[in-house]
Scaffold this motif. Structure first.
Motif, PDB file in Angstrom:
ATOM      1  N   TRP A  57      -5.568  64.566 -58.926  1.00 40.08           N
ATOM      2  CA  TRP A  57      -6.556  64.171 -59.947  1.00 40.08           C
ATOM      3  C   TRP A  57      -7.778  63.519 -59.316  1.00 40.08           C
ATOM      4  CZ3 TRP A  57      -6.881  66.348 -64.350  1.00 40.08           C
ATOM      5  CH2 TRP A  57      -5.741  66.807 -65.012  1.00 40.08           C
ATOM      6  N   LEU A  58      -7.520  62.622 -58.357  1.00 37.22           N
ATOM      7  CA  LEU A  58      -8.677  61.991 -57.686  1.00 37.22           C
ATOM      8  C   LEU A  58      -9.430  63.021 -56.836  1.00 37.22           C
ATOM      9  CD1 LEU A  58      -9.658  58.928 -57.700  1.00 37.22           C
ATOM     10  CD2 LEU A  58      -7.566  59.410 -58.876  1.00 37.22           C
ATOM     11  N   GLY A  59      -8.694  64.050 -56.380  1.00 39.52           N
ATOM     12  CA  GLY A  59      -9.346  65.157 -55.667  1.00 39.52           C
ATOM     13  C   GLY A  59     -10.321  65.868 -56.593  1.00 39.52           C
ATOM     14  N   GLY A 129      -6.249  73.216 -52.757  1.00 41.80           N
ATOM     15  CA  GLY A 129      -5.449  72.185 -53.438  1.00 41.80           C
ATOM     16  C   GLY A 129      -4.910  72.692 -54.766  1.00 41.80           C
ATOM     17  N   ALA A 130      -5.685  73.525 -55.466  1.00 40.03           N
ATOM     18  CA  ALA A 130      -5.222  74.067 -56.756  1.00 40.03           C
ATOM     19  C   ALA A 130      -3.989  74.950 -56.540  1.00 40.03           C
ATOM     20  CB  ALA A 130      -6.351  74.854 -57.418  1.00 40.03           C
ATOM     21  N   VAL A 131      -3.996  75.724 -55.444  1.00 40.89           N
ATOM     22  CA  VAL A 131      -2.832  76.579 -55.134  1.00 40.89           C
ATOM     23  C   VAL A 131      -1.606  75.702 -54.857  1.00 40.89           C
ATOM     24  CG1 VAL A 131      -1.915  78.263 -53.461  1.00 40.89           C
ATOM     25  CG2 VAL A 131      -4.290  78.446 -54.251  1.00 40.89           C
ATOM     26  N   GLU A 136       3.879  77.431 -58.651  1.00 42.02           N
ATOM     27  CA  GLU A 136       4.711  78.320 -59.482  1.00 42.02           C
ATOM     28  C   GLU A 136       3.884  79.420 -60.149  1.00 42.02           C
ATOM     29  OE1 GLU A 136       4.085  75.153 -59.946  1.00 42.02           O
ATOM     30  OE2 GLU A 136       3.375  74.838 -61.991  1.00 42.02           O
ATOM     31  N   LEU A 137       2.557  79.213 -60.187  1.00 41.35           N
ATOM     32  CA  LEU A 137       1.702  80.244 -60.801  1.00 41.35           C
ATOM     33  C   LEU A 137       1.357  81.377 -59.814  1.00 41.35           C
ATOM     34  CD1 LEU A 137      -0.821  78.062 -62.854  1.00 41.35           C
ATOM     35  CD2 LEU A 137       1.333  79.082 -63.589  1.00 41.35           C
ATOM     36  N   ILE A 138       1.704  81.158 -58.529  1.00 38.29           N
ATOM     37  CA  ILE A 138       1.383  82.189 -57.524  1.00 38.29           C
ATOM     38  C   ILE A 138       2.613  83.095 -57.375  1.00 38.29           C
ATOM     39  CG2 ILE A 138       0.610  82.584 -55.139  1.00 38.29           C
ATOM     40  CD1 ILE A 138      -1.356  80.806 -56.675  1.00 38.29           C
ATOM     41  N   ARG A 146      -0.160  81.076 -50.360  1.00 37.62           N
ATOM     42  CA  ARG A 146       0.371  79.700 -50.277  1.00 37.62           C
ATOM     43  C   ARG A 146       0.292  79.183 -48.848  1.00 37.62           C
ATOM     44  NH1 ARG A 146       5.987  79.071 -53.524  1.00 37.62           N
ATOM     45  NH2 ARG A 146       5.541  80.358 -55.329  1.00 37.62           N
ATOM     46  N   PHE A 147       0.672  80.057 -47.884  1.00 36.54           N
ATOM     47  CA  PHE A 147       0.603  79.624 -46.479  1.00 36.54           C
ATOM     48  C   PHE A 147      -0.851  79.347 -46.093  1.00 36.54           C
ATOM     49  CE2 PHE A 147       4.472  82.528 -46.141  1.00 36.54           C
ATOM     50  CZ  PHE A 147       5.356  81.474 -46.344  1.00 36.54           C
ATOM     51  N   ALA A 148      -1.736  80.247 -46.529  1.00 34.33           N
ATOM     52  CA  ALA A 148      -3.162  80.068 -46.215  1.00 34.33           C
ATOM     53  C   ALA A 148      -3.663  78.767 -46.824  1.00 34.33           C
ATOM     54  CB  ALA A 148      -3.961  81.249 -46.733  1.00 34.33           C
ATOM     55  N   ALA A 149      -3.197  78.455 -48.046  1.00 36.95           N
ATOM     56  CA  ALA A 149      -3.660  77.236 -48.723  1.00 36.95           C
ATOM     57  C   ALA A 149      -3.292  75.990 -47.916  1.00 36.95           C
ATOM     58  CB  ALA A 149      -3.076  77.166 -50.131  1.00 36.95           C
ATOM     59  N   VAL A 150      -2.076  75.982 -47.339  1.00 32.43           N
ATOM     60  CA  VAL A 150      -1.656  74.808 -46.550  1.00 32.43           C
ATOM     61  C   VAL A 150      -2.600  74.649 -45.348  1.00 32.43           C
ATOM     62  CG1 VAL A 150       0.184  73.809 -45.144  1.00 32.43           C
ATOM     63  CG2 VAL A 150       0.760  75.043 -47.241  1.00 32.43           C
TER      64      VAL A 150
END
Ligand code: HEM
Length: 206
Positions: A57-59, A129-131, A136-138, A146-150
Motif C-alpha cells: 500500500w505504501l508502495g 510489485g503488482a505481480v 494467484e491472478l497469474i 512471476r520469476f521475472a517480477a522477483v
C-alpha cells in the motif's frame, strides 16, 4: 532586495515529504523481507503481518507521488542544451568552482537524472510489485512472469536505493541551503544566483 525567493510551494513540499516517508517505509520493510539478517526491522515496525500488509500500500502511495511530481515538475525536469553544457563542465562542480559553471534553470542535470531514474525504477517496482501482490491472478502457464517480477522488483529497488543515497547526501551535506528550501520553501537570492542562475533570472526578472 535581499528578500528570500520561493523555491518550493507548500504543496510541492507536502508532495515531497509524502514521497520521502512512503519511500523510507517501503525501503525498510522491503529490506526486512529481503534478508533474514534484516528481519528485525519488520519486528520494530509492528511485526511481519503488519509490514507485509502495509508494504504494497505504501508502495502505491510512493508511486502516486512520483506521478504527482511528474505532473507538477514536468516542465522543469526536461533536459535542455543548457543542462548538457553544465554537465560537460562537471569538473568545476566537483572542484566547488561554481562560478565557472554555465547557468542552469530550476534543477541541474543530476537532479533531473535522479528524478527520471526514480520515476522509471518506480514504475518497474509498481508493475513487478503488482505481480507479487496478486500471484494467484497469474496463470501457471505465465510462471516466467512471476520469476521475472522477483528479479525486476529487487533490481529496480537497488537502483532506487543507490539514487536515494546520492540524493540525500547531495541535498543535505553537499549543497548547503537546499535542505532548508525543501522544509521552509525559501532560498536566498545569493543561493539562487549561485546554483540556478537562469531560474533566478526567470523568477526575479533580474
Ligand atoms: C529523507 C529523505 C529525503 C531528503 C533528506 C531529501 C532532500 C531533498 C532536498 C534537500 C531537496 C531540495 C534540493 C534543491 O532544491 O537543491 C529535494 C528535492 C527533491 N527530492 Fe528529495 N529528499 C528525500 C527523499 C526523496 C525521495 C524518496 C524522493 C523520491 C522521488 C525525492 C525526490 C525529490 C525530487 C524529485 C526533488 C527535486 C529535484 C532534486 O532536487 O533532486 N526526495 N529533496
Amino acid at each position: 532586495m535581499n528578500d528570500p525567493i520561493l523555491r518550493y510551494t507548500l504543496v510541492e513540499r507536502v508532495m515531497h515529504w509524502i514521497a520521502a516517508v512512503a519511500f523510507c517505509y517501503v525501503l525498510a520493510t522491503g529490506l526486512a523481507f529481503y534478508s533474514p539478517h534484516l528481519y528485525w526491522i519488520a519486528t520494530l515496525l509492528g511485526g511481519a503481518p503488519t509490514s507485509r500488509f502495509w508494504h504494497p500500500w505504501l508502495g502505491v502511495v510512493f508511486a502516486a507521488t512520483l506521478f504527482w511530481m511528474l505532473k507538477a515538475w514536468l516542465g522543469d525536469m526536461r533536459i535542455t542544451p543548457a543542462d548538457r553544457k553544465w554537465g560537460d563542465s562537471m569538473q568545476h562542480y566537483i572542484r566547488n568552482e561554481d562560478e565557472n559553471l554555465p547557468p542552469i534553470d530550476r534543477f541541474n542535470i543530476g537532479q533531473k537524472y535522479f528524478f527520471w531514474g526514480m520515476l522509471w525504477a518506480g514504475i518497474v517496482l509498481l508493475l513487478s510489485g503488482a505481480v507479487l501482490w496478486f500471484p494467484e491472478l497469474i496463470p501457471w502457464s505465465l510462471r516466467g512472469l512471476r520469476f521475472a517480477a522477483v528479479l525486476l522488483h529487487v533490481s529496480s529497488a537497488l537502483i532506487t536505493i543507490g539514487l536515494f543515497i546520492i540524493h540525500v547526501y547531495m541535498g543535505t551535506a553537499v549543497v548547503r541551503g537546499g535542505f532548508t528550501s525543501i522544509i521552509r520553501g525559501e532560498v536566498s537570492p545569493a543561493w539562487a544566483r549561485t546554483h540556478h542562475r537562469l531560474w533566478f533570472q526567470r523568477v526575479t526578472g533580474k
